[in-house]
Design a protein around this motif. Structure first.
Motif, PDB file in Angstrom:
ATOM      1  N   SER A 164     -40.094 -37.484  12.191  1.00  0.00           N
ATOM      2  CA  SER A 164     -39.508 -37.387  10.801  1.00  0.00           C
ATOM      3  C   SER A 164     -40.498 -37.668   9.859  1.00  0.00           C
ATOM      4  N   ARG A 165     -41.435 -38.533  10.207  1.00  0.00           N
ATOM      5  CA  ARG A 165     -42.550 -38.882   9.200  1.00  0.00           C
ATOM      6  C   ARG A 165     -43.534 -37.676   9.241  1.00  0.00           C
ATOM      7  N   ARG A 166     -44.000 -37.039  10.395  1.00  0.00           N
ATOM      8  CA  ARG A 166     -45.046 -36.049  10.503  1.00  0.00           C
ATOM      9  C   ARG A 166     -44.439 -34.667   9.943  1.00  0.00           C
ATOM     10  N   THR A 167     -43.454 -34.531  10.064  1.00  0.00           N
ATOM     11  CA  THR A 167     -42.791 -33.338   9.793  1.00  0.00           C
ATOM     12  C   THR A 167     -42.034 -33.005   8.630  1.00  0.00           C
ATOM     13  N   GLY A 168     -41.692 -34.160   7.847  1.00  0.00           N
ATOM     14  CA  GLY A 168     -41.064 -34.190   6.850  1.00  0.00           C
ATOM     15  C   GLY A 168     -39.424 -33.811   6.936  1.00  0.00           C
ATOM     16  N   ILE A 169     -39.072 -33.772   8.132  1.00  0.00           N
ATOM     17  CA  ILE A 169     -37.515 -33.366   8.221  1.00  0.00           C
ATOM     18  C   ILE A 169     -36.746 -34.750   8.142  1.00  0.00           C
ATOM     19  N   TYR A 170     -35.667 -34.732   7.582  1.00  0.00           N
ATOM     20  CA  TYR A 170     -34.976 -35.885   7.268  1.00  0.00           C
ATOM     21  C   TYR A 170     -34.601 -36.423   8.732  1.00  0.00           C
ATOM     22  N   ARG A 171     -34.371 -37.740   9.069  1.00  0.00           N
ATOM     23  CA  ARG A 171     -34.065 -38.085  10.365  1.00  0.00           C
ATOM     24  C   ARG A 171     -32.548 -37.622  10.612  1.00  0.00           C
ATOM     25  N   SER A 172     -31.526 -37.548   9.601  1.00  0.00           N
ATOM     26  CA  SER A 172     -30.325 -37.032  10.010  1.00  0.00           C
ATOM     27  C   SER A 172     -30.285 -35.607  10.304  1.00  0.00           C
ATOM     28  N   ASP A 173     -31.510 -34.886   9.724  1.00  0.00           N
ATOM     29  CA  ASP A 173     -31.358 -33.407  10.061  1.00  0.00           C
ATOM     30  C   ASP A 173     -32.288 -33.213  11.370  1.00  0.00           C
ATOM     31  N   LEU A 174     -32.989 -34.034  11.715  1.00  0.00           N
ATOM     32  CA  LEU A 174     -34.105 -34.005  12.837  1.00  0.00           C
ATOM     33  C   LEU A 174     -33.211 -34.260  14.275  1.00  0.00           C
ATOM     34  N   VAL A 175     -32.171 -35.069  14.062  1.00  0.00           N
ATOM     35  CA  VAL A 175     -31.483 -35.138  15.200  1.00  0.00           C
ATOM     36  C   VAL A 175     -30.846 -33.857  15.825  1.00  0.00           C
ATOM     37  N   ALA A 176     -30.284 -32.909  15.042  1.00  0.00           N
ATOM     38  CA  ALA A 176     -29.604 -31.633  15.296  1.00  0.00           C
ATOM     39  C   ALA A 176     -30.760 -30.695  15.856  1.00  0.00           C
ATOM     40  N   VAL A 177     -31.942 -30.903  15.160  1.00  0.00           N
ATOM     41  CA  VAL A 177     -33.099 -30.057  15.719  1.00  0.00           C
ATOM     42  C   VAL A 177     -33.454 -30.295  17.160  1.00  0.00           C
ATOM     43  N   ILE A 178     -33.541 -31.694  17.062  1.00  0.00           N
ATOM     44  CA  ILE A 178     -34.029 -31.973  18.520  1.00  0.00           C
ATOM     45  C   ILE A 178     -32.975 -31.773  19.605  1.00  0.00           C
ATOM     46  N   ASN A 179     -31.684 -31.878  19.209  1.00  0.00           N
ATOM     47  CA  ASN A 179     -30.653 -31.467  20.130  1.00  0.00           C
ATOM     48  C   ASN A 179     -30.796 -30.075  20.588  1.00  0.00           C
ATOM     49  N   GLU A 180     -30.985 -29.180  19.536  1.00  0.00           N
ATOM     50  CA  GLU A 180     -31.038 -27.572  19.688  1.00  0.00           C
ATOM     51  C   GLU A 180     -32.177 -27.465  20.772  1.00  0.00           C
ATOM     52  N   LEU A 181     -33.230 -28.103  20.555  1.00  0.00           N
ATOM     53  CA  LEU A 181     -34.568 -27.770  21.441  1.00  0.00           C
ATOM     54  C   LEU A 181     -34.182 -28.287  22.562  1.00  0.00           C
ATOM     55  N   ALA A 182     -33.499 -29.611  22.876  1.00  0.00           N
ATOM     56  CA  ALA A 182     -33.302 -30.110  24.140  1.00  0.00           C
ATOM     57  C   ALA A 182     -32.409 -29.165  25.017  1.00  0.00           C
ATOM     58  N   GLU A 183     -31.487 -28.597  24.280  1.00  0.00           N
ATOM     59  CA  GLU A 183     -30.515 -27.841  24.993  1.00  0.00           C
ATOM     60  C   GLU A 183     -31.082 -26.616  25.510  1.00  0.00           C
ATOM     61  N   ARG A 184     -32.072 -26.076  24.980  1.00  0.00           N
ATOM     62  CA  ARG A 184     -33.010 -25.210  25.177  1.00  0.00           C
ATOM     63  C   ARG A 184     -34.050 -25.444  26.286  1.00  0.00           C
ATOM     64  N   GLY A 185     -34.037 -26.675  26.582  1.00  0.00           N
ATOM     65  CA  GLY A 185     -35.320 -26.962  27.497  1.00  0.00           C
ATOM     66  C   GLY A 185     -36.594 -27.171  27.030  1.00  0.00           C
ATOM     67  N   HIS A 186     -36.790 -27.019  25.885  1.00  0.00           N
ATOM     68  CA  HIS A 186     -38.030 -27.188  24.868  1.00  0.00           C
ATOM     69  C   HIS A 186     -38.586 -28.378  24.737  1.00  0.00           C
ATOM     70  N   VAL A 187     -37.549 -29.455  24.796  1.00  0.00           N
ATOM     71  CA  VAL A 187     -38.156 -30.866  24.760  1.00  0.00           C
ATOM     72  C   VAL A 187     -37.128 -31.628  25.497  1.00  0.00           C
ATOM     73  N   GLU A 188     -37.873 -33.068  25.718  1.00  0.00           N
ATOM     74  CA  GLU A 188     -36.889 -33.954  26.588  1.00  0.00           C
ATOM     75  C   GLU A 188     -36.787 -35.301  25.754  1.00  0.00           C
ATOM     76  N   ARG A 189     -35.589 -35.917  25.787  1.00  0.00           N
ATOM     77  CA  ARG A 189     -35.407 -37.307  25.126  1.00  0.00           C
ATOM     78  C   ARG A 189     -35.364 -38.059  25.924  1.00  0.00           C
ATOM     79  N   THR A 190     -36.228 -39.233  26.150  1.00  0.00           N
ATOM     80  CA  THR A 190     -36.004 -40.164  26.937  1.00  0.00           C
ATOM     81  C   THR A 190     -36.160 -41.456  26.483  1.00  0.00           C
ATOM     82  N   PRO A 191     -35.433 -42.617  26.914  1.00  0.00           N
ATOM     83  CA  PRO A 191     -35.437 -43.901  26.130  1.00  0.00           C
ATOM     84  C   PRO A 191     -36.957 -44.606  26.204  1.00  0.00           C
ATOM     85  N   ASP A 192     -37.310 -45.104  24.914  1.00  0.00           N
ATOM     86  CA  ASP A 192     -38.494 -45.729  24.840  1.00  0.00           C
ATOM     87  C   ASP A 192     -38.719 -46.840  25.538  1.00  0.00           C
TER      88      ASP A 192
END
Length: 155
Positions: free
Chosen positions: A72-100
């Motif tokens: 969010s800090r690096r892209t300037g995308i609001y955190r609430s909007d970023l969740v939807a973007v990450i969800n879309e990218l994860a559904e397409r296999g472009h990113v992985e979301r794992t627990p820190d």
């Protein structure tokens, strides 16, 4: 901005625009920015992508895995909007979301191999859009304009 005929600003007849408006750098920048946005958005849409997708993928490629807050800090995308973007990218296999591993309440977002290939394609699409936008300018003029715009943004 619309004209009386219902067209957008790119369809305006500049000869009918008052000279004082034609000479305003702020107006020229705004009209050029709107054209650039249309070109980029259209190119990305052909690849089933949006500007925010590109921003996240490019950030992960350049800086490596990141928390959602870091993205969010690096892209300037609001955190609430970023969740939807990450969800879309994860559904397409472009990113992985794992627990820190340091804080299991947070997620770490990682670019996948497929996401890297998609980013390379989006880089090509954006290069084509930039070429179309800057077509009237020589290579030297393009470099100068890019440098000048960068200086203006730093103020």
């Amino acid at each position: 901005m619309t004209t009386d005929s219902g067209g957008d600003a790119s369809e305006m007849d500049e000869r009918e625009t008052p000279a004082r408006l034609r000479a305003l750098p702020s107006r020229l920048l705004a009209l050029t920015a709107a054209r650039a946005d249309r070109l980029v958005s259209a190119g990305l849409a052909e690849e089933d992508a949006r500007k925010w997708h590109y921003a996240v993928l490019a950030t992960l490629d350049e800086y490596g895995p990141a928390s959602q807050a870091g993205l969010s800090r690096r892209t300037g995308i609001y955190r609430s909007d970023l969740v939807a973007v990450i969800n879309e990218l994860a559904e397409r296999g472009h990113v992985e979301r794992t627990p820190d591993p340091e804080d299991r309440r947070r997620n770490v977002i990682t670019l996948t191999e497929q996401g890297g290939r998609h980013l390379e394609r989006l880089d090509e699409v954006l290069a084509e859009a930039q070429d179309e936008l800057m077509e009237p300018l020589s290579k030297l003029e393009r470099e100068l304009l890019t440098s000048l715009l960068g200086r203006m943004l730093k103020r």
